[in-house]
Design an enzyme around this catalytic site. Structure first.
Site, mmCIF file in Angstrom:
data_model
loop_
_atom_site.group_PDB
_atom_site.id
_atom_site.type_symbol
_atom_site.label_atom_id
_atom_site.label_comp_id
_atom_site.label_asym_id
_atom_site.label_seq_id
_atom_site.Cartn_x
_atom_site.Cartn_y
_atom_site.Cartn_z
ATOM 1 N N ASP A 24 -15.369 2.548 7.225
ATOM 2 C CA ASP A 24 -14.288 3.427 6.759
ATOM 3 C C ASP A 24 -14.721 4.220 5.537
ATOM 4 O O ASP A 24 -14.409 5.401 5.400
ATOM 5 C CB ASP A 24 -13.029 2.617 6.418
ATOM 6 C CG ASP A 24 -11.965 3.543 5.842
ATOM 7 O OD1 ASP A 24 -11.496 4.414 6.583
ATOM 8 O OD2 ASP A 24 -11.669 3.436 4.640
ATOM 9 N N HIS A 35 0.859 -1.189 0.000
ATOM 10 C CA HIS A 35 0.000 0.000 0.000
ATOM 11 C C HIS A 35 0.890 1.232 0.000
ATOM 12 O O HIS A 35 1.807 1.336 0.810
ATOM 13 C CB HIS A 35 -0.905 0.026 1.232
ATOM 14 C CG HIS A 35 -1.758 1.265 1.259
ATOM 15 N ND1 HIS A 35 -2.964 1.356 0.587
ATOM 16 C CD2 HIS A 35 -1.555 2.473 1.832
ATOM 17 C CE1 HIS A 35 -3.459 2.562 0.757
ATOM 18 N NE2 HIS A 35 -2.628 3.263 1.507
ATOM 19 N N SER A 45 -7.746 3.693 9.018
ATOM 20 C CA SER A 45 -8.474 3.637 7.753
ATOM 21 C C SER A 45 -7.757 2.709 6.765
ATOM 22 O O SER A 45 -8.351 1.783 6.185
ATOM 23 C CB SER A 45 -8.575 5.064 7.182
ATOM 24 O OG SER A 45 -8.954 5.057 5.842
ATOM 25 N N ARG A 94 -14.553 12.665 6.644
ATOM 26 C CA ARG A 94 -13.291 13.345 6.986
ATOM 27 C C ARG A 94 -12.840 14.265 5.865
ATOM 28 O O ARG A 94 -12.293 15.343 6.106
ATOM 29 C CB ARG A 94 -12.202 12.300 7.294
ATOM 30 C CG ARG A 94 -12.427 11.596 8.620
ATOM 31 C CD ARG A 94 -11.545 10.364 8.753
ATOM 32 N NE ARG A 94 -10.151 10.656 8.511
ATOM 33 C CZ ARG A 94 -9.293 9.829 7.914
ATOM 34 N NH1 ARG A 94 -9.683 8.631 7.509
ATOM 35 N NH2 ARG A 94 -8.051 10.178 7.737
ATOM 36 N N LYS A 107 -8.775 -1.690 5.888
ATOM 37 C CA LYS A 107 -9.037 -2.235 4.546
ATOM 38 C C LYS A 107 -8.027 -3.318 4.196
ATOM 39 O O LYS A 107 -8.385 -4.349 3.615
ATOM 40 C CB LYS A 107 -8.993 -1.101 3.509
ATOM 41 C CG LYS A 107 -10.228 -0.207 3.610
ATOM 42 C CD LYS A 107 -10.146 0.996 2.714
ATOM 43 C CE LYS A 107 -9.188 2.021 3.240
ATOM 44 N NZ LYS A 107 -9.324 3.378 2.773
HETATM 45 N N1 URA Z 1 -6.038 6.630 2.484
HETATM 46 C C1 URA Z 1 -6.986 5.958 3.166
HETATM 47 O O1 URA Z 1 -7.429 4.899 2.743
HETATM 48 N N2 URA Z 1 -7.428 6.495 4.303
HETATM 49 C C2 URA Z 1 -6.960 7.647 4.810
HETATM 50 O O2 URA Z 1 -7.394 8.065 5.861
HETATM 51 C C3 URA Z 1 -5.977 8.340 4.089
HETATM 52 C C4 URA Z 1 -5.521 7.801 2.924
#
Ligand code: URA
Length: 428
Positions: free
Chosen positions: A163, A84, A185, A170, A189
């Site tokens: 999320d 990621h 967050s 957010r 995932k």
């Molecule tokens: N990417 C995400 O998936 N969540 C965040 O809070 C910031 C970047």
């Protein structure tokens, strides 16, 4: 157990720690629409201002995972690993990396997103390939992963729905830049996605979320701790995003550059980071098969790419979209390029049509920027610096304004330039 949303908000507002029961309740109630958007917005701001302990962050992450499904790849005959990136300008690494790691024997289930703002999204890039389809059912995803060893697709709505909702909130309430909220967050995932190993590429610099090494390190340490606490072998690299990565910024332009890397060429920084991340993923997954540099050189990573694109309806041989108009800018002086600001280049590419301002906006696949020089290059005044590509000439003006002062040339290299890989963070 039921709580009052206001009590939960007040606990965090006054600097207290949320209990596990409070966290489970507030995430579940928010997902069900019982906690109102304005209440969650207030809680998110209290978290941004007062932070969270490691226990709270872990439990918040678990509650978000529990809001949806958890994927399971245990029926595969291979280990799984994923990467990621926190996002940057010209960051197309997922495109060559995913087939590369698969070519070395480890399966890669990549759930990716779309771009918003100046950082591009992997799905937008791949959608520039004619016929390629991002939306797969879980069965289709398993099928591609099993037969090809690599899949890149959109996360389904069943994955961490809390999320999805909270991130959208957010985004419009000034509460994105909270390390506990970003870490939980991303990791909710990735853990729900079911990967066995995870390498995090935490970008640092003007084009990244995290502008300083200190903030990036804190985010990386927080995410690595969450991963390891939840049984995912996790390491993080801090990598430079003060200048763009590679020479191409924009959807189809970046696909072309990724294919160059898979063909054994491509810009040095993109190749170096792709190979480094691949080695990290393979090491975490515990395999000692083919070396990634060999899989780029012998064409096996390219073979996986072609099958991966074809399995999702894409034609790897089809010509990619090109923008209708282009304009080339020149280098402002003679000497060494000391600055090529990632944020300015990213925003300019976005203004040329490569990115979107609202979730529902379309992107222009051919729009973006091709860089002809990069930081550290010796240049002569007037030689080509970058070419801007767009479908609408009216977009050039705003892009040009963004690029004022983006490139600086000095008598010698800047001592402030970040190394490509700044640090490696493991569980402490
Ligand atoms: N990417 C995400 O998936 N969540 C965040 O809070 C910031 C970047």
């Amino acid at each position: 157990m039921s709580f009052d949303a206001i009590d939960v908000i007040v606990t965090k507002r006054d600097g207290g720690e949320l209990s596990r029961a409070q966290i489970d309740w507030v995430i579940d109630a928010y997902t069900r629409g019982v906690v109102a958007e304005e209440q969650m917005s207030s809680l998110a701001m209290a978290i941004l201002l007062n932070g969270m302990t490691r226990r709270e962050i872990g439990e918040w992450t678990e509650a978000m995972i529990a809001s949806g499904e958890r994927m399971d790849w245990s029926a595969l005959d291979r280990q799984t690993a994923d990467k990621h990136s926190t996002g940057g300008v010209g960051d197309k690494i997922t495109l060559p990396l995913t087939p590369l790691v698969a070519a070395c024997g480890v399966a890669v289930p990549q759930l990716s997103g779309r771009g918003l703002g100046h950082t591009g999204g992997t799905l937008d890039k791949l959608e520039s390939i004619p016929g390629w389809r991002a939306a797969l059912s879980n069965r289709e995803m398993f099928g591609v992963l099993d037969s090809v060893g690599a899949v890149i697709c959109a996360a389904g709505s069943g994955l961490a729905p809390a999320d999805r909702r909270l991130y959208a909130l957010r985004d419009v309430t000034g509460t994105v830049e909270s390390i506990p909220l970003i870490a939980s967050s991303i990791m909710s995932k990735k853990i729900a996605e079911g990967t066995g190993s995870l390498v995090l590429d935490v970008k640092v610099g003007s084009g990244a979320f995290m502008k300083t090494i200190g903030r990036a390190r804190e985010l990386a340490e927080t995410m690595v701790a969450i991963g390891v606490d939840h049984g995912v072998r996790t390491v993080a690299l801090l990598t430079a995003m003060d200048r763009p990565l590679g020479r191409a910024v924009g959807n189809a332009l970046e696909v072309t550059e990724a294919v160059e890397v898979l063909a054994g060429g491509g810009p040095r920084d993109v190749v170096e980071l792709t190979v480094r991340l691949a080695r990290e993923m393979l090491e975490l997954a515990g395999t000692d098969g083919k070396d990634p540099a060999d899989a780029l050189a012998d064409g096996s990573a390219m073979d996986v790419w072609r099958r991966m694109i074809g399995a999702q309806g894409g034609d790897p041989d089809a010509p990619l979209p090109r923008a209708a108009e282009s304009m080339t800018l020149t280098v402002p002086g003679s000497g060494v390029v000391t600055k090529l600001d990632a944020l300015a280049v990213g925003v300019a590419a976005w203004r040329l049509g490569a990115g979107r301002a609202r979730k529902e906006d379309p992107v222009s696949f051919g729009a973006g920027i091709t860089l002809h020089v990069t930081v550290g290059d010796v240049v002569r005044k007037g030689q080509p610096l970058m070419t801007l590509h767009t479908d609408e000439t009216a977009r050039f003006d705003r892009a040009l304004r963004t690029l004022e002062g983006a490139c600086e040339v000095g008598p010698s290299s800047s001592p402030d330039q970040l190394p490509l890989v700044i640090d490696r963070i493991t569980a402490g």
